[in-house]
Design a protein around this motif. Structure first.
Motif, short mmCIF file in Angstrom:
data_model
loop_
_atom_site.label_atom_id
_atom_site.label_comp_id
_atom_site.label_asym_id
_atom_site.label_seq_id
_atom_site.Cartn_x
_atom_site.Cartn_y
_atom_site.Cartn_z
N TRP A 61 0.86 -1.19 0.00
CA TRP A 61 0.00 0.00 0.00
C TRP A 61 0.89 1.23 0.00
N GLY A 62 0.75 2.06 -1.02
CA GLY A 62 1.57 3.26 -1.09
C GLY A 62 1.28 4.07 -2.33
N PRO A 63 1.81 5.29 -2.40
CA PRO A 63 1.56 6.16 -3.55
C PRO A 63 2.28 5.65 -4.79
N PRO A 64 1.97 6.25 -5.95
CA PRO A 64 2.65 5.82 -7.18
C PRO A 64 4.14 6.12 -7.14
N LEU A 165 1.88 -4.21 3.81
CA LEU A 165 3.13 -3.48 4.02
C LEU A 165 3.00 -2.10 3.38
N VAL A 166 3.32 -1.07 4.14
CA VAL A 166 3.17 0.31 3.68
C VAL A 166 4.48 0.78 3.05
N LEU A 167 4.41 1.20 1.79
CA LEU A 167 5.55 1.80 1.11
C LEU A 167 5.35 3.32 1.12
N GLU A 168 6.39 4.04 1.48
CA GLU A 168 6.27 5.48 1.68
C GLU A 168 6.83 6.25 0.49
#
Length: 438
Positions: A61-64, A165-168
């Motif tokens: 889960w994270g922005p492009p 898992l959060v991608l920043e």
């Protein structure tokens, strides 16, 4: 429809179509990935999984532009799994069946499949359920990617079988490393001053792919001297900030705005207000939410706050944008600096809860009207004390249902105008006790 998903066989582009810089600089190992140490570090979730050899299904889960696709592909390489990539936008149920059948055959031959599903939130809940049996029997190891909050967009069954898992978004230091890597690959430095270079990094807004696309544009320019920030800005448009007015970004920013007001920070409140306006948020929505803040968080500590919000809202309707937005901003600053109380809001919620709990309890008969003889005979209105005739204009009678008893819902605070209201509450409480004793 086999052309709608990548079966893992690389296809060389024709000589006339050079690969974009972002594709040429795609990391070849997980160690080359820039950023995302919170998931890739040795003590981070993916690092631990790979070290123990127990990779499980994942949702990124994270922005492009932060590496979701790249990391998924490298995970397949690191675990000797066959990589298959599909997009939920272009893939239907028949395509999924083909993917699952191919994975079963591959598994029978001794090789597992890592299925990467981009935009996984685009699948409806029934389609998401279709992945479950193939995840459970080991036919596929699912790696999903989404820019939307999985809590809202993915069903509980799928989430229970996958780790989120959060991608920043990439920080400036990460973007600088990426720009340096691009310069090394291209064999020359960006024709920019230091200030212009920082401006270029800012234009990417945390998106690594966007940065490499910008670098590729700048490198194609023919310039005699390094460009300054102003010259760069005249040639390139700043990338629009990521913001979905119906999605997660919308709710994150309005939450930040509300909590800044509640925390009495006018500067932070103005910042988030400006961020939402720049992203295209409707000022009317902001005016409505700000008025709600006046009711919920300032309340009777400053009764004027609500009026100022309504005046700001009305001013915006008369002036329109951009002039009218200043009136909303002024109301916002007033709220941030106003004394705070949620006593009326808390009292209202407590009263609603009590009303649901007590159901259909009748009011006490002494405060019921008795327009007919029958009602008078049944005690309606009997013993009612007209407050204006009582000493101090206060009878002290009980107005709650007889079986419920008096309950306190409103507890004013010692702030702003509510200090005076607290004195009135205490004054009537003392009179009520005196009336009971007499």
């Amino acid at each position: 429809m086999a052309d709608l998903f990548d079966t893992g066989t690389p296809v060389a582009p024709p000589d006339s179509a050079p690969r974009p810089l972002a594709d040429r600089l795609r990391p070849r190992t997980l160690a080359e990935v820039i950023g995302q140490e919170q998931v890739l570090g040795p003590d981070a979730p993916l690092g631990v999984m790979l070290d123990s050899g127990s990779l499980s299904s994942i949702v990124f889960w994270g922005p492009p532009g932060v590496g979701k696709t790249t990391i998924a592909r490298l995970l397949a390489d690191a675990t000797d799994l066959h990589f298959v990539q599909i997009s939920a936008i272009f893939t239907g149920v028949p395509d999924l069946r083909k993917v699952f059948e191919a994975a079963k055959l591959r598994r029978a031959g001794g090789q597992g499949t890592l299925l990467f599903v981009d935009e996984i939130h685009r699948f409806n809940k029934a389609q998401q359920d279709g992945f479950l049996p193939h995840m459970e029997d080991g036919t596929i190891l699912l790696v999903g990617a989404t820019t939307e909050n999985p809590s809202f967009e993915l069903n509980a069954a799928l989430l229970s079988r996958a780790q989120v898992l959060v991608l920043e978004r990439l920080g400036l230091a990460d973007l600088e490393r990426l720009a340096s890597r691009a310069e090394l690959a291209l064999g020359r430095t960006l024709p920019l001053t230091d200030a212009a270079r920082q401006a270029l990094l800012g234009m990417a807004d945390g998106d690594g792919r966007a940065l490499l696309n910008l670098v590729e544009q700048v490198m194609a320019w023919k310039v005699e001297a390094p460009l300054d920030a102003a010259a760069l800005g005249s040639r390139l448009m700043r990338r629009a900030a990521q913001y979905d007015k119906s999605g997660d970004g919308h709710y994150n920013l309005i939450s930040a705005l509300h909590k800044s007001v509640r925390g009495s920070d006018p500067d932070a409140a103005l910042y988030w207000f400006a961020r939402m306006l720049d992203a295209g948020e409707d000022p009317r929505y902001l005016a409505r939410r700000i008025t709600r803040m006046a009711v919920e968080d300032i309340g009777l500590a400053d009764p004027q706050a609500q009026s100022i919000c309504l005046q700001g809202w009305e001013t915006y309707e008369r002036l329109g944008s951009p002039e009218g937005e200043l009136a909303i901003a002024q109301a916002l600053v007033y709220l941030a600096l106003a004394p705070k109380s949620n006593a009326a809001y808390a009292g209202y919620k407590a009263a609603r809860a009590a009303a649901r709990k007590t159901g259909s309890l009748m009011p006490p008969k002494h405060i019921l009207n008795a327009p007919t003889r029958l009602m008078k005979d049944h005690g309606y209105g009997a013993g009612y004390a007209y407050d204006h005739d009582a000493e101090d204009g206060f009878s002290g009678q009980d107005y709650f249902p007889e079986t419920m008893g008096r309950t306190e819902f409103y507890a004013p605070v010692e702030r702003g105008f509510e200090r005076d209201l607290k004195k009135r509450v205490e004054y009537f409480a003392r009179l009520r006790d005196q009336r009971k004793k007499t």
